[in-house]
Design a protein around this motif. Structure first.
Motif, PDB file in Angstrom:
ATOM      1  N   GLU A   1       0.834  -1.210   0.000  1.00 38.25           N
ATOM      2  CA  GLU A   1       0.000   0.000   0.000  1.00 38.25           C
ATOM      3  C   GLU A   1       0.864   1.254   0.000  1.00 38.25           C
ATOM      4  O   GLU A   1       0.618   2.203  -0.757  1.00 38.25           O
ATOM      5  N   VAL A   2       1.883   1.270   0.843  1.00 39.97           N
ATOM      6  CA  VAL A   2       2.777   2.435   0.925  1.00 39.97           C
ATOM      7  C   VAL A   2       3.481   2.676  -0.414  1.00 39.97           C
ATOM      8  O   VAL A   2       3.664   3.815  -0.838  1.00 39.97           O
ATOM      9  N   LEU A   3       3.854   1.586  -1.091  1.00 39.77           N
ATOM     10  CA  LEU A   3       4.553   1.697  -2.368  1.00 39.77           C
ATOM     11  C   LEU A   3       3.597   1.872  -3.548  1.00 39.77           C
ATOM     12  O   LEU A   3       4.041   2.077  -4.685  1.00 39.77           O
ATOM     13  N   GLY A   4       2.293   1.758  -3.298  1.00 41.96           N
ATOM     14  CA  GLY A   4       1.312   1.942  -4.360  1.00 41.96           C
ATOM     15  C   GLY A   4       1.274   0.805  -5.363  1.00 41.96           C
ATOM     16  O   GLY A   4       0.981   1.028  -6.550  1.00 41.96           O
ATOM     17  N   LEU A   5       1.549  -0.418  -4.926  1.00 38.74           N
ATOM     18  CA  LEU A   5       1.560  -1.562  -5.839  1.00 38.74           C
ATOM     19  C   LEU A   5       0.142  -2.036  -6.141  1.00 38.74           C
ATOM     20  O   LEU A   5      -0.728  -2.043  -5.269  1.00 38.74           O
ATOM     21  N   ALA A   6      -0.075  -2.452  -7.385  1.00 41.84           N
ATOM     22  CA  ALA A   6      -1.379  -2.951  -7.812  1.00 41.84           C
ATOM     23  C   ALA A   6      -1.296  -4.447  -8.118  1.00 41.84           C
ATOM     24  O   ALA A   6      -0.203  -5.004  -8.271  1.00 41.84           O
ATOM     25  N   ASN A   7      -2.467  -5.089  -8.201  1.00 41.12           N
ATOM     26  CA  ASN A   7      -2.560  -6.519  -8.534  1.00 41.12           C
ATOM     27  C   ASN A   7      -1.679  -7.373  -7.617  1.00 41.12           C
ATOM     28  O   ASN A   7      -0.952  -8.258  -8.070  1.00 41.12           O
ATOM     29  N   THR A   8      -1.753  -7.106  -6.335  1.00 37.63           N
ATOM     30  CA  THR A   8      -0.883  -7.799  -5.385  1.00 37.63           C
ATOM     31  C   THR A   8      -1.314  -9.243  -5.162  1.00 37.63           C
ATOM     32  O   THR A   8      -2.510  -9.564  -5.159  1.00 37.63           O
ATOM     33  N   LYS A   9      -0.318 -10.111  -4.958  1.00 39.38           N
ATOM     34  CA  LYS A   9      -0.541 -11.526  -4.697  1.00 39.38           C
ATOM     35  C   LYS A   9       0.429 -11.992  -3.614  1.00 39.38           C
ATOM     36  O   LYS A   9       1.462 -11.360  -3.383  1.00 39.38           O
ATOM     37  N   ILE A  10       0.096 -13.113  -2.981  1.00 36.68           N
ATOM     38  CA  ILE A  10       0.966 -13.706  -1.972  1.00 36.68           C
ATOM     39  C   ILE A  10       2.207 -14.280  -2.655  1.00 36.68           C
ATOM     40  O   ILE A  10       2.117 -14.958  -3.677  1.00 36.68           O
ATOM     41  N   LEU A  11       3.364 -14.014  -2.074  1.00 33.91           N
ATOM     42  CA  LEU A  11       4.624 -14.490  -2.650  1.00 33.91           C
ATOM     43  C   LEU A  11       4.864 -15.970  -2.357  1.00 33.91           C
ATOM     44  O   LEU A  11       5.207 -16.751  -3.249  1.00 33.91           O
ATOM     45  N   ILE A  12       4.699 -16.384  -1.091  1.00 33.82           N
ATOM     46  CA  ILE A  12       4.891 -17.788  -0.708  1.00 33.82           C
ATOM     47  C   ILE A  12       3.633 -18.262   0.025  1.00 33.82           C
ATOM     48  O   ILE A  12       3.511 -18.075   1.245  1.00 33.82           O
ATOM     49  N   PRO A  13       2.674 -18.827  -0.688  1.00 32.26           N
ATOM     50  CA  PRO A  13       1.455 -19.301  -0.028  1.00 32.26           C
ATOM     51  C   PRO A  13       1.785 -20.343   1.042  1.00 32.26           C
ATOM     52  O   PRO A  13       2.624 -21.217   0.830  1.00 32.26           O
ATOM     53  N   GLN A  14       1.113 -20.235   2.178  1.00 27.44           N
ATOM     54  CA  GLN A  14       1.342 -21.182   3.271  1.00 27.44           C
ATOM     55  C   GLN A  14       0.650 -22.511   2.958  1.00 27.44           C
ATOM     56  O   GLN A  14      -0.501 -22.528   2.517  1.00 27.44           O
ATOM     57  N   LYS A  15       1.363 -23.612   3.180  1.00 25.38           N
ATOM     58  CA  LYS A  15       0.813 -24.934   2.900  1.00 25.38           C
ATOM     59  C   LYS A  15      -0.080 -25.413   4.053  1.00 25.38           C
ATOM     60  O   LYS A  15       0.078 -25.000   5.196  1.00 25.38           O
ATOM     61  N   GLY A  16      -0.996 -26.303   3.717  1.00 20.09           N
ATOM     62  CA  GLY A  16      -1.813 -26.963   4.741  1.00 20.09           C
ATOM     63  C   GLY A  16      -2.848 -26.076   5.382  1.00 20.09           C
ATOM     64  O   GLY A  16      -3.245 -26.328   6.522  1.00 20.09           O
ATOM     65  N   THR A  17      -3.323 -25.041   4.683  1.00 22.89           N
ATOM     66  CA  THR A  17      -4.293 -24.124   5.290  1.00 22.89           C
ATOM     67  C   THR A  17      -5.725 -24.398   4.853  1.00 22.89           C
ATOM     68  O   THR A  17      -6.643 -23.772   5.355  1.00 22.89           O
ATOM     69  N   ILE A  18      -5.918 -25.312   3.904  1.00 25.80           N
ATOM     70  CA  ILE A  18      -7.270 -25.659   3.463  1.00 25.80           C
ATOM     71  C   ILE A  18      -7.581 -27.081   3.903  1.00 25.80           C
ATOM     72  O   ILE A  18      -6.789 -28.008   3.685  1.00 25.80           O
ATOM     73  N   LYS A  19      -8.736 -27.271   4.530  1.00 20.55           N
ATOM     74  CA  LYS A  19      -9.138 -28.588   5.014  1.00 20.55           C
ATOM     75  C   LYS A  19     -10.507 -28.961   4.435  1.00 20.55           C
ATOM     76  O   LYS A  19     -11.259 -28.101   3.976  1.00 20.55           O
ATOM     77  N   LYS A  20     -10.799 -30.238   4.458  1.00 21.61           N
ATOM     78  CA  LYS A  20     -12.101 -30.708   3.972  1.00 21.61           C
ATOM     79  C   LYS A  20     -12.757 -31.614   5.005  1.00 21.61           C
ATOM     80  O   LYS A  20     -12.137 -32.524   5.549  1.00 21.61           O
ATOM     81  N   LEU A  21     -14.018 -31.353   5.259  1.00 22.70           N
ATOM     82  CA  LEU A  21     -14.834 -32.155   6.161  1.00 22.70           C
ATOM     83  C   LEU A  21     -15.789 -33.009   5.334  1.00 22.70           C
ATOM     84  O   LEU A  21     -16.428 -32.513   4.402  1.00 22.70           O
ATOM     85  N   SER A  22     -15.876 -34.284   5.668  1.00 25.67           N
ATOM     86  CA  SER A  22     -16.882 -35.167   5.090  1.00 25.67           C
ATOM     87  C   SER A  22     -17.678 -35.769   6.239  1.00 25.67           C
ATOM     88  O   SER A  22     -17.100 -36.238   7.234  1.00 25.67           O
ATOM     89  N   THR A  23     -18.992 -35.750   6.115  1.00 21.43           N
ATOM     90  CA  THR A  23     -19.838 -36.316   7.159  1.00 21.43           C
ATOM     91  C   THR A  23     -21.088 -36.917   6.523  1.00 21.43           C
ATOM     92  O   THR A  23     -21.389 -36.662   5.353  1.00 21.43           O
ATOM     93  N   TYR A  24     -21.819 -37.704   7.293  1.00 19.39           N
ATOM     94  CA  TYR A  24     -22.978 -38.440   6.790  1.00 19.39           C
ATOM     95  C   TYR A  24     -24.172 -38.121   7.675  1.00 19.39           C
ATOM     96  O   TYR A  24     -24.093 -38.239   8.903  1.00 19.39           O
ATOM     97  N   VAL A  25     -25.289 -37.742   7.065  1.00 21.59           N
ATOM     98  CA  VAL A  25     -26.438 -37.267   7.825  1.00 21.59           C
ATOM     99  C   VAL A  25     -27.716 -37.751   7.144  1.00 21.59           C
ATOM    100  O   VAL A  25     -27.752 -37.919   5.912  1.00 21.59           O
ATOM    101  N   PRO A  26     -28.788 -38.044   7.902  1.00 15.23           N
ATOM    102  CA  PRO A  26     -30.064 -38.404   7.272  1.00 15.23           C
ATOM    103  C   PRO A  26     -30.478 -37.351   6.235  1.00 15.23           C
ATOM    104  O   PRO A  26     -30.289 -36.157   6.447  1.00 15.23           O
ATOM    105  N   LYS A  27     -31.036 -37.806   5.110  1.00 20.90           N
ATOM    106  CA  LYS A  27     -31.335 -36.916   3.982  1.00 20.90           C
ATOM    107  C   LYS A  27     -32.115 -35.678   4.408  1.00 20.90           C
ATOM    108  O   LYS A  27     -31.823 -34.565   3.980  1.00 20.90           O
ATOM    109  N   ASN A  28     -33.110 -35.852   5.239  1.00 16.50           N
ATOM    110  CA  ASN A  28     -33.974 -34.732   5.604  1.00 16.50           C
ATOM    111  C   ASN A  28     -33.281 -33.697   6.487  1.00 16.50           C
ATOM    112  O   ASN A  28     -33.793 -32.587   6.665  1.00 16.50           O
ATOM    113  N   ASP A  29     -32.124 -34.058   7.065  1.00 19.19           N
ATOM    114  CA  ASP A  29     -31.398 -33.134   7.946  1.00 19.19           C
ATOM    115  C   ASP A  29     -30.220 -32.454   7.258  1.00 19.19           C
ATOM    116  O   ASP A  29     -29.542 -31.608   7.856  1.00 19.19           O
ATOM    117  N   ALA A  30     -29.944 -32.811   6.012  1.00 20.38           N
ATOM    118  CA  ALA A  30     -28.723 -32.352   5.337  1.00 20.38           C
ATOM    119  C   ALA A  30     -28.681 -30.833   5.157  1.00 20.38           C
ATOM    120  O   ALA A  30     -27.673 -30.190   5.459  1.00 20.38           O
TER     121      ALA A  30
END
Length: 364
Positions: A115-144
Motif C-alpha cells: 500500500e505504501v509503495l502503491g503496488l497494484a494486482n498484489t498476490k501472496i509471494l509464498i502461499p502457506q501450505k496446509g491451510t485448506i481442510k475438507k470435512l466429510s460427514t454423513y447425515v439423514p437426507k432430511n437433515d442435510a
C-alpha cells in the motif's frame, strides 16, 4: 470490553492458526478476562513502552514482536525481557503478540508495504501450505440442508469469492446400536439402514474449531461419523510476502530514490544494479532471505526485505535487484495498520499508537 474480546477482533485480521511453528504468539502476559482500559499498539514491547502504557492508562499492549520468544525458566529481572514481564505483571498490563500470524495475513505487514509503495494486482509471494481442510460427514437426507446451513455459519464452504459451497452424494448408511446407545433412529441390537447424504465441504484451517463445534452440536446422530483431511491445494490468501506491479516502470536509480522516500529510509543495501526497468516488486517485511528464490520465481524485478547476509546478495545471480532497507524499516508501518484496524472495529475506544522508539539499530 475485556481482553478476550479484543483478541477475537485481532484474530479476525490475523488468526493465530497461521503463525509459523517456531513463533510465540497470542496472549503472552495477563488474563483474558481482564477489563481493558485502553490499548497501546507497538512494534516491540520494551520497558519504555510499558512505562508509556502506565502513563496513558492502557492496560493492554498489542505488540507485533513477542517479548517472550524462548522459554523463561526464571523471572528475576536479570535481563530486559524479565524486567519487562515483571513490570507488566506488577501493573496488571496484558501483552498480546501477533508476529508471523500478521506476516501471513493478506491484510497484514506485507499488504501495508504494498500500500505504501502503491503496488497494484498484489498476490501472496509464498502461499502457506496446509491451510485448506475438507470435512466429510454423513447425515439423514432430511437433515442435510439444515446441517449445511450451520456449517456455513461456522465458516465452512467459502472458496474465493463464493460462499455456501459444498458437494453432496446420497447413499445408504448402516449401523447397529449396542445396549449402551441411545439411537435417534433404529433399535438397539438391530442393524439399521438409513438413507443418508454425504456432505463434503472445505474450510480454512483457522475455522476448524468452530466448524467441528457446529457439526457436533447440530448433527442429529448420537455418534457423529466424520473425517477431516488437510488438502494440498494452494491458498493464495495466506502466506509470507507479497508482490505487485508499479503503476509506471522506473529506472533502478529512480526506484531507489522512490523506495527511500516512501519507506522513510536514509540508505539501501543492494545487489548489483542490472540496468533494466523496475516494474514488478516483491516485498517481505523482516528477515526475508528465505524468499529470494520465490521472488525470482515470480519474475520480480526487485525484492525488498531485511537482514540479508553478505553471501545472500550473490543469490541475485544477475536476475533480480535485492534490496535490504532494515528490519525495523520494513515493519515500521505495521503499528499504524493495527491502530487503524482497531479504531474501525471498536470506535470510541482508547486505542493509542505508541510514541516510544523501539528500533535498536542506529545510523551514524
Amino acid at each position: 470490553m475485556i481482553v478476550k474480546e479484543v483478541i477475537g477482533i485481532l484474530e479476525e485480521l490475523a488468526p493465530l492458526a497461521y503463525a509459523e511453528d517456531f513463533d510465540n504468539v497470542g496472549l503472552l502476559v495477563g488474563d483474558q478476562q481482564n477489563e481493558v482500559s485502553g490499548i497501546l499498539v507497538t512494534l516491540d514491547t520494551l520497558e519504555n513502552v510499558v512505562d508509556e502504557a502506565i502513563a496513558t492508562n492502557c492496560n493492554l499492549i498489542v505488540s507485533f514482536h513477542p517479548i517472550i520468544f524462548g522459554g523463561l525458566k526464571k523471572i528475576t529481572g536479570a535481563n530486559y525481557v524479565q524486567r519487562i514481564v515483571i513490570k507488566a505483571i506488577q501493573h496488571n498490563i496484558s501483552i498480546y503478540s501477533m508476529h508471523t500470524a500478521l506476516d501471513n495475513s493478506n491484510q497484514g505487514v506485507n499488504a501495508k508495504i504494498c500500500e505504501v509503495l502503491g503496488l497494484a494486482n498484489t498476490k501472496i509471494l509464498i502461499p502457506q501450505k496446509g491451510t485448506i481442510k475438507k470435512l466429510s460427514t454423513y447425515v439423514p437426507k432430511n437433515d442435510a440442508n439444515q446441517l449445511k446451513s450451520h456449517l456455513y455459519e461456522a465458516g465452512a464452504g467459502n472458496i474465493g469469492n463464493y460462499s455456501n459451497c459444498s458437494f453432496t452424494v446420497e447413499g445408504t448408511g448402516s449401523y447397529k446400536a449396542n445396549e449402551k446407545a441411545n439411537p435417534v433412529k433404529g433399535e438397539i441390537g438391530t442393524i439399521h439402514f438409513e438413507e443418508e447424504t454425504k456432505i463434503s465441504i472445505t474450510f480454512e484451517k483457522a475455522a476448524e474449531k468452530n466448524v467441528i463445534k457446529a457439526l457436533l452440536e447440530n448433527h442429529p446422530y448420537e455418534e457423529v461419523a466424520y473425517e477431516v483431511i488437510t488438502l494440498e491445494n494452494t491458498n493464495q490468501n495466506i502466506g509470507m510476502g507479497m508482490y505487485g506491479i508499479l503503476a509506471n516502470p522506473m529506472t533502478e536509480h529512480e526506484f531507489m530514490e522512490f523506495l527511500k522516500e516512501k519507506m522513510d529510509v536514509k540508505c539501501v543495501r543492494h545487489s548489483n544494479l542490472l540496468g533494466k526497468p523496475i516494474k514488478t516488486v516483491a516485498v517481505l517485511g523482516g528477515s526475508g532471505s528465505f524468499a529470494i528464490g520465490a521472488a525470482k520465481a515470480v519474475n520480480a524485478d526487485v525484492f525488498i526485505t531485511a537482514d540479508l547476509k553478505y553471501h545472500q546478495f550473490y543469490e541475485a545471480e544477475g536476475k533480480i535487484l535485492l534490496t535490504d532497507i532494515g528490519h525495523y524499516e520494513t515493519e515500521q508501518f505495521t503499528k499504524n495498520l493495527l491502530v487503524d484496524y482497531l479504531t474501525k472495529k471498536i470506535p470510541n475506544f482508547a486505542v493509542r499508537l505508541s510514541e516510544s522508539k523501539t528500533n535498536p539499530i542506529k545510523y551514524f
